[in-house]
Design a protein around this motif. Structure first.
Motif, PDB file in Angstrom:
ATOM      1  N   TRP A   1       0.664  -1.155  -0.130  1.00  0.00           N
ATOM      2  CA  TRP A   1      -0.009   0.125  -0.034  1.00  0.00           C
ATOM      3  C   TRP A   1       0.976   1.325  -0.086  1.00  0.00           C
ATOM      4  O   TRP A   1       0.626   2.100  -0.807  1.00  0.00           O
ATOM      5  CB  TRP A   1      -1.034  -0.049   1.297  1.00  0.00           C
ATOM      6  CG  TRP A   1      -1.857   1.149   1.182  1.00  0.00           C
ATOM      7  CD1 TRP A   1      -1.595   2.177   2.001  1.00  0.00           C
ATOM      8  CD2 TRP A   1      -2.859   1.379   0.767  1.00  0.00           C
ATOM      9  NE1 TRP A   1      -2.527   3.036   2.068  1.00  0.00           N
ATOM     10  CE2 TRP A   1      -3.673   2.544   1.111  1.00  0.00           C
ATOM     11  CE3 TRP A   1      -3.653   0.769  -0.632  1.00  0.00           C
ATOM     12  CZ2 TRP A   1      -4.557   3.199   0.306  1.00  0.00           C
ATOM     13  CZ3 TRP A   1      -4.857   1.045  -1.042  1.00  0.00           C
ATOM     14  CH2 TRP A   1      -5.365   2.505  -0.711  1.00  0.00           C
ATOM     15  N   GLU A   2       1.951   1.090   0.776  1.00  0.00           N
ATOM     16  CA  GLU A   2       2.923   2.261   0.820  1.00  0.00           C
ATOM     17  C   GLU A   2       3.655   2.542  -0.351  1.00  0.00           C
ATOM     18  O   GLU A   2       3.763   3.876  -0.634  1.00  0.00           O
ATOM     19  CB  GLU A   2       3.594   2.386   2.174  1.00  0.00           C
ATOM     20  CG  GLU A   2       3.037   2.466   3.513  1.00  0.00           C
ATOM     21  CD  GLU A   2       2.178   3.749   3.592  1.00  0.00           C
ATOM     22  OE1 GLU A   2       2.581   4.680   3.163  1.00  0.00           O
ATOM     23  OE2 GLU A   2       1.174   3.657   4.432  1.00  0.00           O
ATOM     24  N   PHE A   3       3.995   1.514  -1.008  1.00  0.00           N
ATOM     25  CA  PHE A   3       4.775   1.644  -2.134  1.00  0.00           C
ATOM     26  C   PHE A   3       3.877   2.160  -3.137  1.00  0.00           C
ATOM     27  O   PHE A   3       4.343   3.018  -4.082  1.00  0.00           O
ATOM     28  CB  PHE A   3       5.168   0.341  -2.426  1.00  0.00           C
ATOM     29  CG  PHE A   3       6.313   0.328  -3.654  1.00  0.00           C
ATOM     30  CD1 PHE A   3       7.390   0.692  -3.615  1.00  0.00           C
ATOM     31  CD2 PHE A   3       5.719  -0.264  -5.025  1.00  0.00           C
ATOM     32  CE1 PHE A   3       8.251   0.464  -4.893  1.00  0.00           C
ATOM     33  CE2 PHE A   3       6.269  -0.343  -6.260  1.00  0.00           C
ATOM     34  CZ  PHE A   3       7.774   0.105  -6.170  1.00  0.00           C
ATOM     35  N   ALA A   4       2.615   1.777  -3.518  1.00  0.00           N
ATOM     36  CA  ALA A   4       1.601   2.140  -4.380  1.00  0.00           C
ATOM     37  C   ALA A   4       1.616   3.702  -4.156  1.00  0.00           C
ATOM     38  O   ALA A   4       1.562   4.342  -5.130  1.00  0.00           O
ATOM     39  CB  ALA A   4       0.548   1.534  -4.374  1.00  0.00           C
ATOM     40  N   GLY A   5       1.431   4.165  -2.865  1.00  0.00           N
ATOM     41  CA  GLY A   5       1.307   5.746  -2.622  1.00  0.00           C
ATOM     42  C   GLY A   5       2.647   6.435  -3.027  1.00  0.00           C
ATOM     43  O   GLY A   5       2.159   7.479  -3.394  1.00  0.00           O
ATOM     44  N   ALA A   6       3.585   5.819  -2.622  1.00  0.00           N
ATOM     45  CA  ALA A   6       4.911   6.475  -3.315  1.00  0.00           C
ATOM     46  C   ALA A   6       5.026   6.531  -4.636  1.00  0.00           C
ATOM     47  O   ALA A   6       5.524   7.380  -5.207  1.00  0.00           O
ATOM     48  CB  ALA A   6       6.102   5.797  -2.730  1.00  0.00           C
ATOM     49  N   LYS A   7       4.500   5.637  -5.533  1.00  0.00           N
ATOM     50  CA  LYS A   7       4.624   5.697  -6.990  1.00  0.00           C
ATOM     51  C   LYS A   7       3.455   6.882  -7.520  1.00  0.00           C
ATOM     52  O   LYS A   7       3.890   7.582  -8.453  1.00  0.00           O
ATOM     53  CB  LYS A   7       4.041   4.417  -7.525  1.00  0.00           C
ATOM     54  CG  LYS A   7       4.988   3.257  -7.266  1.00  0.00           C
ATOM     55  CD  LYS A   7       6.428   3.149  -7.911  1.00  0.00           C
ATOM     56  CE  LYS A   7       6.128   2.812  -9.364  1.00  0.00           C
ATOM     57  NZ  LYS A   7       7.476   2.806 -10.065  1.00  0.00           N
TER      58      LYS A   7
ATOM     59  N   LEU B   1     -14.386  -6.677 -10.097  1.00  0.00           N
ATOM     60  CA  LEU B   1     -13.974  -8.097 -10.776  1.00  0.00           C
ATOM     61  C   LEU B   1     -12.841  -7.357 -11.871  1.00  0.00           C
ATOM     62  O   LEU B   1     -11.969  -8.296 -12.275  1.00  0.00           O
ATOM     63  CB  LEU B   1     -15.367  -8.432 -11.615  1.00  0.00           C
ATOM     64  CG  LEU B   1     -16.342  -9.196 -10.984  1.00  0.00           C
ATOM     65  CD1 LEU B   1     -17.417  -9.520 -11.867  1.00  0.00           C
ATOM     66  CD2 LEU B   1     -15.623 -10.338 -10.376  1.00  0.00           C
ATOM     67  N   GLN B   2     -13.125  -6.249 -12.423  1.00  0.00           N
ATOM     68  CA  GLN B   2     -11.975  -5.813 -13.569  1.00  0.00           C
ATOM     69  C   GLN B   2     -10.707  -5.619 -12.859  1.00  0.00           C
ATOM     70  O   GLN B   2      -9.802  -5.907 -13.137  1.00  0.00           O
ATOM     71  CB  GLN B   2     -12.597  -4.503 -14.046  1.00  0.00           C
ATOM     72  CG  GLN B   2     -11.590  -4.039 -15.137  1.00  0.00           C
ATOM     73  CD  GLN B   2     -12.119  -2.573 -15.948  1.00  0.00           C
ATOM     74  OE1 GLN B   2     -12.940  -2.105 -15.221  1.00  0.00           O
ATOM     75  NE2 GLN B   2     -11.275  -2.161 -16.885  1.00  0.00           N
ATOM     76  N   THR B   3     -10.822  -4.856 -11.399  1.00  0.00           N
ATOM     77  CA  THR B   3      -9.457  -4.998 -10.867  1.00  0.00           C
ATOM     78  C   THR B   3      -8.627  -6.330 -10.496  1.00  0.00           C
ATOM     79  O   THR B   3      -7.514  -6.465 -10.650  1.00  0.00           O
ATOM     80  CB  THR B   3      -9.775  -4.281  -9.313  1.00  0.00           C
ATOM     81  OG1 THR B   3     -10.278  -3.115  -9.603  1.00  0.00           O
ATOM     82  CG2 THR B   3      -8.346  -4.149  -8.493  1.00  0.00           C
TER      83      THR B   3
ATOM     84  N   THR C   1      -1.503  -2.239  -9.737  1.00  0.00           N
ATOM     85  CA  THR C   1      -2.981  -2.302  -9.939  1.00  0.00           C
ATOM     86  C   THR C   1      -3.562  -1.405  -8.999  1.00  0.00           C
ATOM     87  O   THR C   1      -4.503  -0.573  -9.403  1.00  0.00           O
ATOM     88  CB  THR C   1      -3.404  -3.681  -9.744  1.00  0.00           C
ATOM     89  OG1 THR C   1      -2.682  -4.544 -10.704  1.00  0.00           O
ATOM     90  CG2 THR C   1      -4.960  -4.008  -9.853  1.00  0.00           C
ATOM     91  N   LEU C   2      -2.942  -1.228  -7.745  1.00  0.00           N
ATOM     92  CA  LEU C   2      -3.547  -0.292  -6.701  1.00  0.00           C
ATOM     93  C   LEU C   2      -3.423   0.876  -7.022  1.00  0.00           C
ATOM     94  O   LEU C   2      -4.372   1.867  -6.814  1.00  0.00           O
ATOM     95  CB  LEU C   2      -2.892  -0.646  -5.147  1.00  0.00           C
ATOM     96  CG  LEU C   2      -3.297  -2.012  -4.362  1.00  0.00           C
ATOM     97  CD1 LEU C   2      -2.307  -1.994  -3.327  1.00  0.00           C
ATOM     98  CD2 LEU C   2      -4.641  -1.972  -4.320  1.00  0.00           C
TER      99      LEU C   2
ATOM    100  N   ASN D   1      -6.555   5.692  -8.895  1.00  0.00           N
ATOM    101  CA  ASN D   1      -6.854   6.842  -9.927  1.00  0.00           C
ATOM    102  C   ASN D   1      -8.212   6.524 -10.531  1.00  0.00           C
ATOM    103  O   ASN D   1      -8.851   7.634 -11.101  1.00  0.00           O
ATOM    104  CB  ASN D   1      -5.763   6.733 -10.985  1.00  0.00           C
ATOM    105  CG  ASN D   1      -4.233   7.046 -10.659  1.00  0.00           C
ATOM    106  OD1 ASN D   1      -4.045   7.783  -9.542  1.00  0.00           O
ATOM    107  ND2 ASN D   1      -3.448   6.618 -11.267  1.00  0.00           N
ATOM    108  N   MET D   2      -8.588   5.094 -10.546  1.00  0.00           N
ATOM    109  CA  MET D   2      -9.708   4.990 -11.279  1.00  0.00           C
ATOM    110  C   MET D   2     -11.168   5.393 -10.455  1.00  0.00           C
ATOM    111  O   MET D   2     -12.229   6.051 -11.022  1.00  0.00           O
ATOM    112  CB  MET D   2      -9.999   3.538 -11.431  1.00  0.00           C
ATOM    113  CG  MET D   2     -11.242   3.193 -12.299  1.00  0.00           C
ATOM    114  SD  MET D   2     -11.111   3.663 -14.031  1.00  0.00           S
ATOM    115  CE  MET D   2     -12.771   3.428 -14.677  1.00  0.00           C
TER     116      MET D   2
END
Length: 298
Positions: free
Chosen positions: A48-54, A182-184, A144-145, A150-151
């Motif tokens: 989760w934190e890595f996704a936020g950093a990205k 389901l798409q995620t 994906t997260l 963003n979605m």
């Protein structure tokens, strides 16, 4: 009579016994799938934190920041509307073509971005992989997260477009949530699949944009799905209508729009979406797990 003492010989524990005693495992051993899943769950906060950093790193140097997550699909929808809706007149016979087009562009863009970014999830983070020990599936899942977050902003804009173009609010709008879930799951599986391929085939990232462009034209994003029924029949029509992105787009259109012609019955679309999510999600996860030992080597 002299007394004798019998001294028992001491047998040192084997390496396997000592490893078992201290909870050690074989270096480089591929963990079982349940073990890997448990390890991945223990790294959920890191993911989760890595996704936020990205997200912060990708938008930190722009003036508009997160607003670009909304502007990009809007600009794409505007360009496609001018070319296909006005110049090529594909809007003919479609009620509320603007909402129809935007739903397709937004939903297709969700999968497109995940796949295009996911192909470099491993190859683009070799320094991190070689420096730290963590389950490598964290990387495509974090991709994906990022796009799932963003979605959420994109869906807010899509809902506003639906209301602005006259679509009424109904209970079916709630179906957007399971459809996006389901798409995620499908996107996560696709990201793990292409990230393993991309870690070995570095030229794949050059090929992916062309693959996605063909996928775009085969997903009824830019024109009504009735175009397929007019030109395709039999197994060809069945194959194109089973296209996973087309299925997810049709579910969102069915949820948010009235009087929209679908590629199949809602029940069939839900069954196909569930099957695609399970096949891609589980299959992509297992495929990525099988290559866990080889990431970052060579």
């Amino acid at each position: 009579m002299a007394q004798t003492t019998v001294v028992e010989s001491y047998t040192e524990p084997s390496a396997k016994e000592q490893a078992r005693k201290y909870g050690l495992g074989t270096a480089g051993r591929l963990p079982s799938l349940p073990e890997y899943t448990k390890l991945l769950w223990s790294y959920r906060h890191f993911i989760w934190e890595f996704a936020g950093a990205k997200v912060s790193a990708s938008l930190g140097n722009t003036r508009l920041g997160m607003i670009w997550q909304v502007l990009t699909p809007l600009f794409n929808a505007g360009v496609y509307y001018m070319i296909f809706g006005v110049l090529l007149n594909t809007k003919h016979g479609t009620t509320n073509f603007i909402a129809y087009l935007c739903a397709g562009v937004f939903i297709f863009g969700y999968t497109q971005t995940v796949v295009q970014t996911g192909v470099q999830a491993v190859s683009g983070n070799l320094g991190l992989i070689r420096a730290l020990h963590f389950p490598r599936a964290s990387l495509p899942i974090s991709v994906t997260l990022v796009e799932a977050r963003n979605m959420i902003a994109s869906m807010t804009v899509l809902v506003a477009i639906m209301l602005f173009t006259g679509e009424p609010i109904t209970w079916q709008w709630l179906l957007v949530l399971p459809a996006l879930l389901l798409q995620t799951i499908f996107n996560a599986g696709a990201a793990m699949f292409v990230s393993r391929l991309g870690s070995k085939l570095h030229d794949l990232r050059q090929l992916i944009p062309f693959v996605m462009r063909v996928w775009l034209y085969g997903s009824a994003v830019l024109y009504p799905v009735t175009q397929y029924t007019q030109h395709l029949h039999g197994w060809k029509l069945a194959v194109i209508e089973a296209n996973p992105i087309l299925v997810f787009i049709e579910l969102i259109r069915h949820a948010l729009m009235e009087n929209v012609t679908l590629a199949g019955s809602p029940m069939l679309l839900w069954i196909e979406a569930t099957v695609w999510a399970l096949v891609a999600g589980v299959g992509g996860y297992v495929y990525f797990w099988r290559g866990e030992k080889g990431y970052g080597r060579g």
